[in-house]
Design a protein around this motif. Structure first.
Motif, PDB file in Angstrom:
ATOM      1  N   ALA A  42      -6.280  16.567 -17.018  1.00  0.00           N
ATOM      2  CA  ALA A  42      -7.059  15.533 -16.328  1.00  0.00           C
ATOM      3  C   ALA A  42      -6.176  14.568 -15.550  1.00  0.00           C
ATOM      4  O   ALA A  42      -6.537  14.121 -14.451  1.00  0.00           O
ATOM      5  CB  ALA A  42      -7.912  14.769 -17.339  1.00  0.00           C
ATOM      6  N   ILE A  43      -5.020  14.223 -16.103  1.00  0.00           N
ATOM      7  CA  ILE A  43      -4.144  13.250 -15.438  1.00  0.00           C
ATOM      8  C   ILE A  43      -3.545  13.835 -14.171  1.00  0.00           C
ATOM      9  O   ILE A  43      -3.584  13.206 -13.101  1.00  0.00           O
ATOM     10  CB  ILE A  43      -3.047  12.766 -16.408  1.00  0.00           C
ATOM     11  N   LEU A  44      -2.974  15.033 -14.263  1.00  0.00           N
ATOM     12  CA  LEU A  44      -2.388  15.663 -13.071  1.00  0.00           C
ATOM     13  C   LEU A  44      -3.452  15.873 -12.000  1.00  0.00           C
ATOM     14  O   LEU A  44      -3.216  15.608 -10.813  1.00  0.00           O
ATOM     15  CB  LEU A  44      -1.739  16.994 -13.447  1.00  0.00           C
ATOM     16  N   LYS A  45      -4.605  16.336 -12.422  1.00  0.00           N
ATOM     17  CA  LYS A  45      -5.712  16.571 -11.485  1.00  0.00           C
ATOM     18  C   LYS A  45      -6.105  15.284 -10.769  1.00  0.00           C
ATOM     19  O   LYS A  45      -6.244  15.250  -9.546  1.00  0.00           O
ATOM     20  CB  LYS A  45      -6.906  17.136 -12.254  1.00  0.00           C
ATOM     21  N   ASP A  46      -6.271  14.207 -11.536  1.00  0.00           N
ATOM     22  CA  ASP A  46      -6.702  12.942 -10.955  1.00  0.00           C
ATOM     23  C   ASP A  46      -5.648  12.360 -10.017  1.00  0.00           C
ATOM     24  O   ASP A  46      -5.967  11.903  -8.912  1.00  0.00           O
ATOM     25  CB  ASP A  46      -7.000  11.938 -12.076  1.00  0.00           C
ATOM     26  N   LEU A  47      -4.395  12.364 -10.436  1.00  0.00           N
ATOM     27  CA  LEU A  47      -3.332  11.793  -9.603  1.00  0.00           C
ATOM     28  C   LEU A  47      -3.202  12.553  -8.290  1.00  0.00           C
ATOM     29  O   LEU A  47      -3.023  11.942  -7.224  1.00  0.00           O
ATOM     30  CB  LEU A  47      -2.008  11.807 -10.362  1.00  0.00           C
ATOM     31  N   ASP A  98       0.974   4.823 -19.197  1.00  0.00           N
ATOM     32  CA  ASP A  98       2.227   5.344 -18.643  1.00  0.00           C
ATOM     33  C   ASP A  98       2.027   5.859 -17.224  1.00  0.00           C
ATOM     34  O   ASP A  98       2.982   5.898 -16.437  1.00  0.00           O
ATOM     35  CB  ASP A  98       2.779   6.464 -19.522  1.00  0.00           C
ATOM     36  N   TYR A  99       0.797   6.255 -16.891  1.00  0.00           N
ATOM     37  CA  TYR A  99       0.507   6.792 -15.563  1.00  0.00           C
ATOM     38  C   TYR A  99      -0.369   5.873 -14.724  1.00  0.00           C
ATOM     39  O   TYR A  99      -0.405   6.017 -13.498  1.00  0.00           O
ATOM     40  CB  TYR A  99      -0.178   8.158 -15.695  1.00  0.00           C
ATOM     41  N   TYR A 100      -1.074   4.946 -15.366  1.00  0.00           N
ATOM     42  CA  TYR A 100      -2.071   4.173 -14.637  1.00  0.00           C
ATOM     43  C   TYR A 100      -1.845   2.663 -14.663  1.00  0.00           C
ATOM     44  O   TYR A 100      -2.683   1.906 -14.181  1.00  0.00           O
ATOM     45  CB  TYR A 100      -3.465   4.491 -15.191  1.00  0.00           C
ATOM     46  N   LEU A 101      -0.744   2.223 -15.213  1.00  0.00           N
ATOM     47  CA  LEU A 101      -0.416   0.796 -15.203  1.00  0.00           C
ATOM     48  C   LEU A 101       1.083   0.681 -14.941  1.00  0.00           C
ATOM     49  O   LEU A 101       1.901   0.851 -15.840  1.00  0.00           O
ATOM     50  CB  LEU A 101      -0.789   0.160 -16.543  1.00  0.00           C
ATOM     51  N   VAL A 102       1.439   0.405 -13.695  1.00  0.00           N
ATOM     52  CA  VAL A 102       2.830   0.571 -13.272  1.00  0.00           C
ATOM     53  C   VAL A 102       3.335  -0.688 -12.563  1.00  0.00           C
ATOM     54  O   VAL A 102       2.695  -1.178 -11.625  1.00  0.00           O
ATOM     55  CB  VAL A 102       2.972   1.781 -12.317  1.00  0.00           C
ATOM     56  N   VAL A 103       4.462  -1.181 -13.008  1.00  0.00           N
ATOM     57  CA  VAL A 103       5.144  -2.276 -12.309  1.00  0.00           C
ATOM     58  C   VAL A 103       6.126  -1.671 -11.318  1.00  0.00           C
ATOM     59  O   VAL A 103       6.950  -0.823 -11.681  1.00  0.00           O
ATOM     60  CB  VAL A 103       5.893  -3.202 -13.286  1.00  0.00           C
ATOM     61  N   ASP A 104       6.027  -2.074 -10.063  1.00  0.00           N
ATOM     62  CA  ASP A 104       6.944  -1.590  -9.030  1.00  0.00           C
ATOM     63  C   ASP A 104       7.654  -2.783  -8.402  1.00  0.00           C
ATOM     64  O   ASP A 104       7.016  -3.792  -8.078  1.00  0.00           O
ATOM     65  CB  ASP A 104       6.182  -0.808  -7.957  1.00  0.00           C
ATOM     66  N   SER A 105       8.959  -2.651  -8.237  1.00  0.00           N
ATOM     67  CA  SER A 105       9.763  -3.745  -7.670  1.00  0.00           C
ATOM     68  C   SER A 105      10.498  -3.275  -6.425  1.00  0.00           C
ATOM     69  O   SER A 105      11.002  -2.148  -6.384  1.00  0.00           O
ATOM     70  CB  SER A 105      10.775  -4.249  -8.709  1.00  0.00           C
ATOM     71  N   SER A 106      10.554  -4.126  -5.426  1.00  0.00           N
ATOM     72  CA  SER A 106      11.309  -3.862  -4.207  1.00  0.00           C
ATOM     73  C   SER A 106      12.274  -5.007  -3.966  1.00  0.00           C
ATOM     74  O   SER A 106      11.940  -6.169  -4.206  1.00  0.00           O
ATOM     75  CB  SER A 106      10.374  -3.715  -3.007  1.00  0.00           C
ATOM     76  N   VAL A 114       0.836  -1.205   0.000  1.00  0.00           N
ATOM     77  CA  VAL A 114       0.000   0.000   0.000  1.00  0.00           C
ATOM     78  C   VAL A 114       0.869   1.254   0.000  1.00  0.00           C
ATOM     79  O   VAL A 114       0.588   2.230  -0.705  1.00  0.00           O
ATOM     80  CB  VAL A 114      -0.969  -0.006   1.204  1.00  0.00           C
ATOM     81  N   THR A 115       1.942   1.224   0.774  1.00  0.00           N
ATOM     82  CA  THR A 115       2.894   2.338   0.760  1.00  0.00           C
ATOM     83  C   THR A 115       3.488   2.506  -0.633  1.00  0.00           C
ATOM     84  O   THR A 115       3.639   3.635  -1.138  1.00  0.00           O
ATOM     85  CB  THR A 115       4.018   2.091   1.779  1.00  0.00           C
ATOM     86  N   ARG A 116       3.813   1.415  -1.257  1.00  0.00           N
ATOM     87  CA  ARG A 116       4.380   1.467  -2.609  1.00  0.00           C
ATOM     88  C   ARG A 116       3.370   2.020  -3.602  1.00  0.00           C
ATOM     89  O   ARG A 116       3.728   2.709  -4.569  1.00  0.00           O
ATOM     90  CB  ARG A 116       4.874   0.088  -3.019  1.00  0.00           C
ATOM     91  N   SER A 117       2.088   1.754  -3.405  1.00  0.00           N
ATOM     92  CA  SER A 117       1.050   2.328  -4.261  1.00  0.00           C
ATOM     93  C   SER A 117       1.059   3.846  -4.161  1.00  0.00           C
ATOM     94  O   SER A 117       0.978   4.553  -5.176  1.00  0.00           O
ATOM     95  CB  SER A 117      -0.326   1.787  -3.857  1.00  0.00           C
ATOM     96  N   ALA A 118       1.172   4.355  -2.933  1.00  0.00           N
ATOM     97  CA  ALA A 118       1.236   5.813  -2.737  1.00  0.00           C
ATOM     98  C   ALA A 118       2.484   6.389  -3.398  1.00  0.00           C
ATOM     99  O   ALA A 118       2.438   7.474  -4.003  1.00  0.00           O
ATOM    100  CB  ALA A 118       1.224   6.139  -1.250  1.00  0.00           C
ATOM    101  N   GLU A 119       3.600   5.667  -3.297  1.00  0.00           N
ATOM    102  CA  GLU A 119       4.833   6.131  -3.924  1.00  0.00           C
ATOM    103  C   GLU A 119       4.725   6.143  -5.449  1.00  0.00           C
ATOM    104  O   GLU A 119       5.249   7.042  -6.106  1.00  0.00           O
ATOM    105  CB  GLU A 119       6.008   5.250  -3.480  1.00  0.00           C
ATOM    106  N   VAL A 120       4.023   5.149  -5.995  1.00  0.00           N
ATOM    107  CA  VAL A 120       3.811   5.106  -7.445  1.00  0.00           C
ATOM    108  C   VAL A 120       3.049   6.344  -7.888  1.00  0.00           C
ATOM    109  O   VAL A 120       3.419   7.017  -8.860  1.00  0.00           O
ATOM    110  CB  VAL A 120       3.052   3.823  -7.835  1.00  0.00           C
ATOM    111  N   ILE A 121       1.967   6.683  -7.185  1.00  0.00           N
ATOM    112  CA  ILE A 121       1.165   7.853  -7.556  1.00  0.00           C
ATOM    113  C   ILE A 121       1.971   9.129  -7.383  1.00  0.00           C
ATOM    114  O   ILE A 121       1.953  10.018  -8.246  1.00  0.00           O
ATOM    115  CB  ILE A 121      -0.127   7.895  -6.715  1.00  0.00           C
ATOM    116  N   LEU A 122       2.699   9.240  -6.265  1.00  0.00           N
ATOM    117  CA  LEU A 122       3.549  10.410  -6.033  1.00  0.00           C
ATOM    118  C   LEU A 122       4.556  10.575  -7.167  1.00  0.00           C
ATOM    119  O   LEU A 122       4.742  11.693  -7.696  1.00  0.00           O
ATOM    120  CB  LEU A 122       4.277  10.252  -4.697  1.00  0.00           C
ATOM    121  N   THR A 123       5.201   9.505  -7.544  1.00  0.00           N
ATOM    122  CA  THR A 123       6.189   9.554  -8.615  1.00  0.00           C
ATOM    123  C   THR A 123       5.553   9.994  -9.929  1.00  0.00           C
ATOM    124  O   THR A 123       6.112  10.827 -10.660  1.00  0.00           O
ATOM    125  CB  THR A 123       6.843   8.166  -8.797  1.00  0.00           C
TER     126      THR A 123
END
Length: 435
Positions: free
Chosen positions: A303-308, A348-356, A237-246
């Motif tokens: 719309a993208i910046l606003k939504d994110l 590019d903004y709404y489908l993101v692979v994150d690795s830790s 969940v923290t990583r989800s927030a980081e994805v959106i922040l990024t």
């Protein structure tokens, strides 16, 4: 010099939830705490976006820095004092480096660094040797003192024992953040017997060693760190927030480069976007500033910046599924990207692979990137042995990197009536979601 050894008339004490009390006796430490560069750390959270997962994780880089200072103070004043391997003239250097080691962190730390290709340790060094209040105070100790403190941060200082107190596999930095982060997140994983570790720690020329009788305390410490990384630091969940922040920062930069006219102009970001960041610009950035822009950008036309920004500010985070970067999974990702585009959603903004990834403990691998100095045990016969050669528990995890991959996406696309049913069905099937 003015106060290379000056003490305060009366000891100052900070009440601390982890160490009970933090003691300040040296004038230079007290004055450094009062600088605007150090006080800025109040406005930067120790755990970045983790407060969106663990609501108690609101503690700051300042409180952590004070904690690291206190641990080093106890080591050099109570554990190392009077021992022939310890140089008492390096006491003040060790204390200052411990207090200032995180001075260069930016807002939301690691996400911020990745987007703008910055290094907080380099900025820490720039603050220490630059035209700052911190530098002016350090110069009162000696004309070369700021340079020495910066060298400890950079791990280039000739006194390796001093460096190891702040940067090693068993250092004051880790000892504090494990306990402090466990306390404020409310988890039990990060607790270990620090009192025992300090009692069995001994100085050597290049690093501290742990008496063999304290091996079990070290094992406990390493396993605590392992659990904290996977249960707290890499929480999905923290990583989800980081994805959106990024993605917010990427989008803002992209819009700026494309000539977009912001309703709320990103004045604080201009030097970052241009890759011309001065020290003064950097020090003006903190999380209060970032959140101000995010709230303002909720009203942008894009719309993208606003939504994110709306998602981040109001904790409407992305959901996730497990992802393994195999050929079949990568093909599935490409199919999803195509479907997202058909649905009018920018992948590019709404489908993101994150690795830790984390390596809980490693033995000495000279010359390798991120070279790690091992933990050494002092045996009863005076022999010094690397920890994993004596501990079966540590040997079992030594050199073994664990990696986790998640695919993040906005689940509300599957509930949006404007999205075609057949596309939603295909997306759900590829994400392996049940109805």
């Amino acid at each position: 010099m003015e106060y290379s050894g000056e003490k305060l008339q009366e000891e100052k004490v900070f009440k601390d939830p982890v160490h009970r009390y933090i003691h300040v006796r040296d004038r230079v430490i007290w004055d450094l705490i009062g600088t605007k560069e150090f006080q800025r750390l109040r406005r930067i959270k120790q755990l970045g976006t983790t407060y969106l997962t663990f609501h108690g994780a609101e503690h700051s880089r300042l409180s952590h820095s004070l904690g690291v200072y206190e641990i080093v103070r106890r080591i050099v004043d109570d554990v190392f004092e009077g021992r022939p391997e310890w140089k008492p003239e390096e006491r003040l250097l060790s204390l200052c480096a411990a207090l200032l080691h995180d001075l260069g962190h930016g807002p939301f730390s690691h996400s911020f660094e990745k987007v703008f290709d910055l290094d907080h340790e380099q900025f820490t060094q720039r603050i220490i040797v630059g035209d700052t209040e911190v530098n002016k105070i350090l110069l009162k100790v000696g004309c070369d003192f700021p340079k020495k403190v910066a060298e400890v941060i950079a791990k280039t200082y000739k006194g390796k024992l001093v460096v190891s107190l702040i940067s090693s596999q068993i250092d004051a930095d880790r000892m504090d953040y494990l306990q402090r982060d466990a306390y404020f997140t409310g988890v039990s994983y990060g607790h270990f017997d620090m009192e025992r570790l300090l009692r069995v720690m001994r100085p050597r020329e290049e690093h501290a060693v742990i008496k063999q009788s304290g091996m079990h305390a070290v094992e406990d410490y390493i396993m605590s760190r392992y659990q904290m990384y996977w249960q707290v630091y890499f929480h999905p969940v923290t990583r989800s927030a980081e994805v959106i922040l990024t993605k917010i920062l990427h989008r803002a930069k992209h819009l700026y480069e494309g000539g977009y006219e912001f309703a709320q102009e990103p004045h604080h970001f201009y030097s970052l976007f241009k890759e011309e960041v001065t020290l003064a610009d950097y020090l003006k950035m903190d999380e209060a500033v970032m959140l101000y822009y995010f709230e303002a950008w909720e009203e942008e036309d894009d719309a993208i910046l606003k939504d994110l920004c709306t998602r981040f500010v109001n904790r409407k985070l992305f959901k996730y599924v497990e992802f393994h970067p195999s050929n079949s999974q990568m093909n599935r990702l490409m199919e999803l990207r195509t479907l997202f585009k058909k649905a009018g959603i920018d992948p590019d903004y709404y489908l993101v692979v994150d690795s830790s990834s984390d390596l809980p403990y490693d033995f000495y691998r000279p010359g390798e990137e991120e070279e790690r100095l091992p933990i050494h045990l002092l045996k009863n016969n005076g022999e010094i042995r690397e920890l994993s050669r004596e501990s079966e528990i540590v040997d079992a995890i030594s050199g073994k990197r664990r990696t986790d991959h998640k695919l993040y996406y906005p689940a509300d696309i599957l509930r949006d009536e404007s999205t075609k049913k057949n596309i939603k069905k295909q997306i759900r099937e590829l994400l392996e979601l049940s109805d």
